[in-house]
Motif scaffolding. Structure first.
Motif, PDB file in Angstrom:
ATOM      1  N   ASP A  48      -2.823   8.769  -4.719  1.00 13.74           N
ATOM      2  CA  ASP A  48      -4.283   8.209  -4.147  1.00 13.74           C
ATOM      3  C   ASP A  48      -4.452   9.131  -3.130  1.00 13.74           C
ATOM      4  N   PHE A  49      -5.362  10.172  -3.258  1.00  9.92           N
ATOM      5  CA  PHE A  49      -5.311  11.086  -2.343  1.00  9.92           C
ATOM      6  C   PHE A  49      -6.895  10.771  -1.410  1.00  9.92           C
ATOM      7  N   ARG A  50      -6.787  10.652  -0.242  1.00  2.52           N
ATOM      8  CA  ARG A  50      -7.970  10.126   0.695  1.00  2.52           C
ATOM      9  C   ARG A  50      -7.970  11.127   1.742  1.00  2.52           C
ATOM     10  N   GLN A  51      -9.591  11.287   2.271  1.00  2.00           N
ATOM     11  CA  GLN A  51      -9.514  11.961   3.660  1.00  2.00           C
ATOM     12  C   GLN A  51     -10.598  11.217   4.333  1.00  2.00           C
ATOM     13  N   SER A  52     -10.523  10.894   5.617  1.00  2.00           N
ATOM     14  CA  SER A  52     -11.326  10.409   6.690  1.00  2.00           C
ATOM     15  C   SER A  52     -11.497  10.993   7.964  1.00  2.00           C
ATOM     16  N   ASN A  53     -12.660  11.418   8.658  1.00  3.26           N
ATOM     17  CA  ASN A  53     -12.573  11.541   9.869  1.00  3.26           C
ATOM     18  C   ASN A  53     -12.585  10.493  11.012  1.00  3.26           C
ATOM     19  N   HIS A  54     -12.485   9.317  10.338  1.00  3.38           N
ATOM     20  CA  HIS A  54     -12.632   8.054  11.385  1.00  3.38           C
ATOM     21  C   HIS A  54     -11.154   7.253  11.237  1.00  3.38           C
ATOM     22  N   GLU A  55     -10.676   7.087  12.607  1.00  2.84           N
ATOM     23  CA  GLU A  55      -9.463   6.663  12.690  1.00  2.84           C
ATOM     24  C   GLU A  55      -9.573   5.167  12.120  1.00  2.84           C
ATOM     25  N   GLY A  56     -10.474   4.403  12.147  1.00  5.53           N
ATOM     26  CA  GLY A  56     -10.438   2.948  11.710  1.00  5.53           C
ATOM     27  C   GLY A  56     -10.286   3.052  10.249  1.00  5.53           C
ATOM     28  N   GLN A  57     -10.895   4.001   9.702  1.00  8.65           N
ATOM     29  CA  GLN A  57     -10.808   3.929   8.129  1.00  8.65           C
ATOM     30  C   GLN A  57      -9.510   4.253   7.785  1.00  8.65           C
TER      31      GLN A  57
END
Length: 146
Positions: A48-57
């Motif tokens: 399950d490959f994911r990316q976020s620019n948000h620390e909380g996410q």
């Protein structure tokens, strides 16, 4: 049946392929994700490959992994050097975790030499470019097999 593993990517990694190609290479995150899923399939892992620019996410996804995955591969990006929250989340879920970096952070600026994530990780892979994702999946496979 495949073993679920979360592969989490932090800030600015969505810019791969355009961002400082001399350091990070020319592969896009989508290309790296496809390679990771392909390697996972070969290894019996459901990636399950994911990316976020948000620390909380990223923290929320680490918490989600507690119920939905057997292990975590994380490229925390710049949060490596600043995020006690990621450290605490990884410690809380206590899953096998591989910290991953495309570049060799120890050959770069001094502020990149400290990681808040490393003490909560099972191991660290850095400096192998996109191949590091495959190496991380190969490393985590025996840790999540039982």
């Amino acid at each position: 049946m495949s073993i679920p593993v979360f592969v989490l990517n932090g800030p600015n990694l969505n810019m791969l392929g355009r961002r400082e190609p001399g350091i990070y290479g020319t592969s896009t995150l989508a290309e790296i994700g496809a390679q990771a899923r392909e390697a996972g399939e070969r290894l019996g892992l459901s990636v399950d490959f994911r990316q976020s620019n948000h620390e909380g996410q990223l923290v929320d996804w680490i918490h989600e992994a507690f119920e939905a995955a057997k292990g975590i591969v994380i490229n925390p990006g710049a949060y490596t050097h600043t995020s006690i929250a990621l450290h605490d989340a990884l410690r809380a879920v206590a899953l096998p975790t591989i910290e991953l970096h495309l570049s060799n952070v120890f050959a770069r600026e001094a502020f990149r030499h400290h990681s808040y994530v490393s003490p909560a990780a099972t191991g660290v892979i850095c400096g192998f470019g996109p191949r590091g994702y495959v190496l991380a999946l190969e490393a985590i496979r025996p840790l999540v097999a039982s």
